[in-house]
Design an enzyme around this catalytic site. Sequence first.
Site, short mmCIF file in Angstrom:
data_model
loop_
_atom_site.label_atom_id
_atom_site.label_comp_id
_atom_site.label_asym_id
_atom_site.label_seq_id
_atom_site.Cartn_x
_atom_site.Cartn_y
_atom_site.Cartn_z
CG ASN A 15 -1.88 1.11 1.31
OD1 ASN A 15 -1.85 2.00 0.46
ND2 ASN A 15 -2.73 1.10 2.30
CD GLU A 389 -8.94 -1.57 4.56
OE1 GLU A 389 -8.43 -1.20 5.64
OE2 GLU A 389 -9.32 -0.77 3.69
#
Length: 403
Positions: A15, A389
């Site tokens: 990310n 996530e």
Amino acid sequence: MTAAPHTQGTVLVVNSGSSSIKYQLVDPVGGDAIASGLVERIGEEIGTVKHVVGDATTVREVPVADHGEGLRIVLGLFDEVGPDLTAAHVIAVGHRVVQGGPVFDGPVLVDAEVERQIDELSPLAPLHNPANLTGIRVARALLPDVPHVAVFDTAFFHHLPAAAANYAIDREVAAQHRVRRYGAHGTSHQFVSQEVAAFLGRDVAETSTIVLHLGNGASASAVKGGHAMDTSMGLTPLEGLVMGTRTGDIDPAVTFHLMRNAGMSVDEVDDLLNRRSGLKGMTGQNDLREVHRLVEEGDEAARIALDVYTHRIKKYVGAYAAVMGGVDVIAFTAGVGENDDIVRALSLAGLERLGIEIDAERNAGRKKVPTIVSTDRSATTVVVFPTNEELAIARQSVEVVGA
Ligand code: ADP
């Protein structure tokens, strides 16, 4: 350290932010995070790299010139302290991408064309997509033999019903500038709505769920039969619930008012609404733990902020119950949703006539595991369900590479 061998393989989830890279090496089957870490302050004089394996944390305070160097340091740490990436058998690198715009309705294998499309969508997410793309490019260069998958935060909301996706503005302007509700946090809303049904032994196809993802950013979604029917974030993550530093819903005319009468520029209003509003703007603190502390000290502004915050959540619960013709499950997730019993209780207080009743004892305290917090007679089951996530990105990546 030696790595635990993984017969099925692992996924490296990445990310990338504008000055940071978060990563996690995930076992997509068992769901464990085998290693995780964070590179911060990329491009500053001194950056920080934190690499965590089990109980051991390795920290490096070194200059990190750019994302490429950040990732090289991370791969060096995997070599040095483990787990060994070859032994871990990395079958995919899964990248979080914030804005998939009108293009992507699911995860995709990254190639030059996908990179071009992510770049082309940057005007819709100027802070996020360029950083996500930089992360993808450096990771592909450093790990060229592994397939890279882009998982979009908007994808779960790609097929929102037209009634929820469209803004009531001139349709030519909307079409030309791609103005619609895209939503965000979709990976979390999808994961939680599916997993909470499994946890409750319910068929997703028969369940209407409201997911309240309350972190520093916060959003609500209505999910019926596994499909997203509505979500609170809009063209950008600014719309909807009150957040740590964002206003959430606000009359757009506030912008014109401030520009005309306070002499503020577009960028100043953008900064105000995105970074100096929400809990931070109302109390000086964006963290709810601090807001509660202020409330306990008798701070009137903090009490009002907490009321505004939970009133907004309650409005969305009512709205989404109406949109779906009733609600079977309400799931609280993310930092606030999982930890803050006061916010959960205030948000759903007084909804007994709608069939929503929290049990004070069950609700008390932080929840690290899925927990039912409604009473037995509550028609709607209220659950605290920790989101994950990274695991969701890892699983979607595995689906794409067909491992
Ligand atoms: P992000 O959106 O950055 O991923 P998180 O989901 O990690 O955010 O949530 C961070 C927020 O969670 C903090 O800003 C804080 O408001 C809230 N939070 C974390 N722990 C607690 C706690 N024990 N009690 C209340 N709120 C908490």
